[in-house]
Write an enzyme that holds these catalytic residues in place. Structure first.
Site, PDB file in Angstrom:
ATOM      1  N   ILE A 153      49.670  45.222  54.768  1.00 17.19           N
ATOM      2  CA  ILE A 153      50.364  44.252  53.902  1.00 17.19           C
ATOM      3  C   ILE A 153      49.661  44.266  52.547  1.00 17.19           C
ATOM      4  CG2 ILE A 153      51.097  41.857  53.620  1.00 17.19           C
ATOM      5  CD1 ILE A 153      50.657  41.573  56.733  1.00 17.19           C
ATOM      6  N   GLU A 201      45.328  47.782  60.943  1.00 18.16           N
ATOM      7  CA  GLU A 201      44.422  47.517  62.077  1.00 18.16           C
ATOM      8  C   GLU A 201      43.955  46.074  62.081  1.00 18.16           C
ATOM      9  OE1 GLU A 201      44.378  49.986  59.862  1.00 18.16           O
ATOM     10  OE2 GLU A 201      43.155  51.678  60.540  1.00 18.16           O
ATOM     11  N   CYS A 254      37.764  47.968  58.552  1.00 17.99           N
ATOM     12  CA  CYS A 254      38.444  47.850  59.851  1.00 17.99           C
ATOM     13  C   CYS A 254      37.517  48.266  60.987  1.00 17.99           C
ATOM     14  CB  CYS A 254      39.721  48.685  59.867  1.00 17.99           C
ATOM     15  SG  CYS A 254      41.041  47.976  58.851  1.00 17.99           S
TER      16      CYS A 254
HETATM   17  N1  THU Z   1      45.495  51.483  55.262  1.00 17.05           N
HETATM   18  C1  THU Z   1      45.660  50.976  56.508  1.00 17.05           C
HETATM   19  O1  THU Z   1      46.480  50.071  56.732  1.00 17.05           O
HETATM   20  N2  THU Z   1      44.898  51.493  57.504  1.00 17.05           N
HETATM   21  C2  THU Z   1      44.093  52.571  57.381  1.00 17.05           C
HETATM   22  O2  THU Z   1      43.524  53.024  58.360  1.00 17.05           O
HETATM   23  C3  THU Z   1      43.899  53.190  56.071  1.00 17.05           C
HETATM   24  C4  THU Z   1      44.522  52.477  54.922  1.00 17.05           C
HETATM   25  C5  THU Z   1      46.380  50.987  54.199  1.00 17.05           C
HETATM   26  C6  THU Z   1      45.771  50.093  53.176  1.00 17.05           C
HETATM   27  C7  THU Z   1      46.703  50.292  52.001  1.00 17.05           C
HETATM   28  O3  THU Z   1      47.826  49.438  52.150  1.00 17.05           O
HETATM   29  C8  THU Z   1      47.187  51.723  52.141  1.00 17.05           C
HETATM   30  O4  THU Z   1      46.901  52.088  53.482  1.00 17.05           O
HETATM   31  C9  THU Z   1      46.538  52.690  51.182  1.00 17.05           C
HETATM   32  O5  THU Z   1      45.184  52.597  51.221  1.00 17.05           O
END
Ligand code: THU
Length: 128
Positions: free
Chosen positions: A43, A55, A89
């Site tokens: 988000i 995550e 995370c």
């Molecule tokens: N992002 C995640 O949701 N999980 C990950 O493991 C890596 C990065 C998201 C954060 C952001 O919204 C986008 O990916 C680019 O970094």
């Protein structure tokens, strides 16, 4: 539930990903120790630092519902690329699933990693 099935759940979570800034949609599917499933997506926010990863969305949803022990989390990105969890995370996983596994899609196959191998020296308060 197999690792592959958990990855399919993470793909369903992608639908609600809100990522207008990066265009990088991520979905996560988390299994508690009693096999309750929580889904999460990233988000984003116009103030980029306010963004939450898929995550942590899944983990915080589960913790806020009273679950604090998790066995596996599957993570997928929309473009099929392998999205290893970021350091923040991993630190959150270290809190609630230090013995757990991260399931990713690598070359179309489910690949399993221990949280400990991805974050070998996570911070724990007792060490200090
Ligand atoms: N992002 C995640 O949701 N999980 C990950 O493991 C890596 C990065 C998201 C954060 C952001 O919204 C986008 O990916 C680019 O970094």
């Amino acid at each position: 539930m197999t690792d592959k099935e958990l990855l399919d759940c993470a793909k369903k979570a992608l639908v609600n990903s809100y990522a207008p800034y990066s265009g990088f949609n991520v979905g996560a599917a988390l299994l508690t120790d009693d096999n309750t499933l929580f889904l999460g997506c990233n988000i984003e926010n116009a103030s980029y630092g306010a963004t939450v990863c898929a995550e942590r969305t899944a983990i915080f949803k589960a913790v806020s519902e009273g679950y604090t022990k998790f066995s596996r989390i599957a993570v997928v990105a929309k473009d099929g690329s392998t999205a290893f969890p970021c350091g923040i995370c991993l630190q959150v996983m270290n809190e609630f699933m230090p013995e757990g596994n991260v399931i990713l899609e690598v070359n179309g196959e489910a690949a399993s990693y221990n949280v400990k191998e991805l974050l070998p020296h996570g911070f724990v308060l007792e060490d200090n």
